[in-house]
Scaffold this motif. Sequence first.
Motif, PDB file in Angstrom:
ATOM      1  N   GLY A   1       0.774  -1.231   0.000  1.00 20.68           N
ATOM      2  CA  GLY A   1       0.000   0.000   0.000  1.00 20.68           C
ATOM      3  C   GLY A   1       0.806   1.281   0.000  1.00 20.68           C
ATOM      4  O   GLY A   1       0.235   2.368  -0.049  1.00 20.68           O
ATOM      5  N   MET A   2       2.137   1.192   0.021  1.00 19.92           N
ATOM      6  CA  MET A   2       2.920   2.431   0.038  1.00 19.92           C
ATOM      7  C   MET A   2       2.870   3.105  -1.333  1.00 19.92           C
ATOM      8  O   MET A   2       2.766   2.440  -2.371  1.00 19.92           O
ATOM      9  CB  MET A   2       4.363   2.143   0.434  1.00 19.92           C
ATOM     10  CG  MET A   2       5.137   1.335  -0.566  1.00 19.92           C
ATOM     11  SD  MET A   2       6.799   1.001   0.038  1.00 19.92           S
ATOM     12  CE  MET A   2       7.446   0.078  -1.334  1.00 19.92           C
ATOM     13  N   THR A   3       2.938   4.422  -1.339  1.00 23.96           N
ATOM     14  CA  THR A   3       2.885   5.186  -2.576  1.00 23.96           C
ATOM     15  C   THR A   3       3.896   6.333  -2.529  1.00 23.96           C
ATOM     16  O   THR A   3       4.306   6.772  -1.452  1.00 23.96           O
ATOM     17  CB  THR A   3       1.493   5.790  -2.806  1.00 23.96           C
ATOM     18  OG1 THR A   3       1.221   6.744  -1.763  1.00 23.96           O
ATOM     19  CG2 THR A   3       0.418   4.713  -2.806  1.00 23.96           C
ATOM     20  N   ARG A   4       4.254   6.822  -3.687  1.00 26.00           N
ATOM     21  CA  ARG A   4       5.134   7.981  -3.741  1.00 26.00           C
ATOM     22  C   ARG A   4       4.409   9.233  -3.262  1.00 26.00           C
ATOM     23  O   ARG A   4       5.035  10.143  -2.717  1.00 26.00           O
ATOM     24  CB  ARG A   4       5.664   8.165  -5.162  1.00 26.00           C
ATOM     25  CG  ARG A   4       6.671   7.089  -5.545  1.00 26.00           C
ATOM     26  CD  ARG A   4       7.238   7.300  -6.935  1.00 26.00           C
ATOM     27  NE  ARG A   4       8.196   6.246  -7.264  1.00 26.00           N
ATOM     28  CZ  ARG A   4       8.759   6.088  -8.446  1.00 26.00           C
ATOM     29  NH1 ARG A   4       8.463   6.932  -9.429  1.00 26.00           N
ATOM     30  NH2 ARG A   4       9.616   5.116  -8.663  1.00 26.00           N
ATOM     31  N   ALA A   5       3.091   9.273  -3.448  1.00 26.64           N
ATOM     32  CA  ALA A   5       2.328  10.421  -2.948  1.00 26.64           C
ATOM     33  C   ALA A   5       2.441  10.512  -1.427  1.00 26.64           C
ATOM     34  O   ALA A   5       2.594  11.607  -0.862  1.00 26.64           O
ATOM     35  CB  ALA A   5       0.868  10.301  -3.368  1.00 26.64           C
ATOM     36  N   ALA A   6       2.367   9.361  -0.741  1.00 26.02           N
ATOM     37  CA  ALA A   6       2.504   9.355   0.716  1.00 26.02           C
ATOM     38  C   ALA A   6       3.922   9.745   1.123  1.00 26.02           C
ATOM     39  O   ALA A   6       4.132  10.441   2.126  1.00 26.02           O
ATOM     40  CB  ALA A   6       2.136   7.982   1.262  1.00 26.02           C
TER      41      ALA A   6
END
Length: 311
Positions: free
Chosen positions: A112-117
């Motif tokens: 679930g990790m994202t670059r946005a986060a």
Amino acid sequence: MIAAHADWSLAPAKRWMAVAERAGGSWRAEAPRPVGDTAQLLPRLLSSGQPVALGLDLPLGVPRDWAAARPEPDFPSFLAGLAQDPGFFCVAATLDQVSPARPFYPARGIKGMTRAAHAAALGLAGAASLSRLCDRATALRPAGAPVFWTLGANQSGKAAIAAWRDWIAPALAAGAPIALWPFAGPLHGLLASGRITLAEVYPAEALRQLGLKLSGSKRVQAPRRAMAEALRAAMARLRVTPSPALAAAIADGFGADAAGEDRLDCVLGLLALIAVLDGAQPDHIPDDPWIRRWEGWVLGQTEMPRQVISG
């Protein structure tokens, strides 16, 4: 003059360098060799007393939105200061560990990790703010990974950590005779006896600049071998004569082992560097103060990204 290109990695076994020496109007290029002890890299290249241009397949610069909060005037000053800040290079395992003072992420894949986060944890407006202008896709090549991202096959964050922490930052802090392109100015004006000039060179961009194409994955020997004739023709255009060992490596597709792609990459980077040194490719630096002070640029790249950053 000496020209060299190092294909960098966090793993020492994946660090390879190709070197060429110019005499008169032509070059003699040697076969790639392991970089070896990083403490001896600069002294070894500078031992002849000639001007040295060293291309590196790793980021030399940081994104402008992140740099806007820094107190230093430019990237070289910031990089020199990192010699006294080892915590900066600790890769965050979770988002709550990410901060402007500890920007590299993630230490491993997390569902679930994202670059946005990641961008939000750094106080940036969105995922696009993680990228420098030169990291963004152009009409001719796909985007590169953001500087502080350390996951995936095309990430460059781990190489940046290894090079910045282990030798570039300490060398700058110690007053070594190093100039960083494009921050210190155009490439040709930086070349001087007893000085080494570092420039960011991407093998994928170099492949395009040289007019070469791979018929398959560069990780496989057969496509590398199939490109041998075109690679030799590119060298002839640039007046680069390969040593017998390099000629054999090209004909063989740079070997069947996992480091074959690294040996190819450092030769591609070397030829792209020579093309700029000899004027076959322009020493282009966009007229953007953020690029010239903080973000840096890819040597020989003339195309601007599809999505232009404002401000």
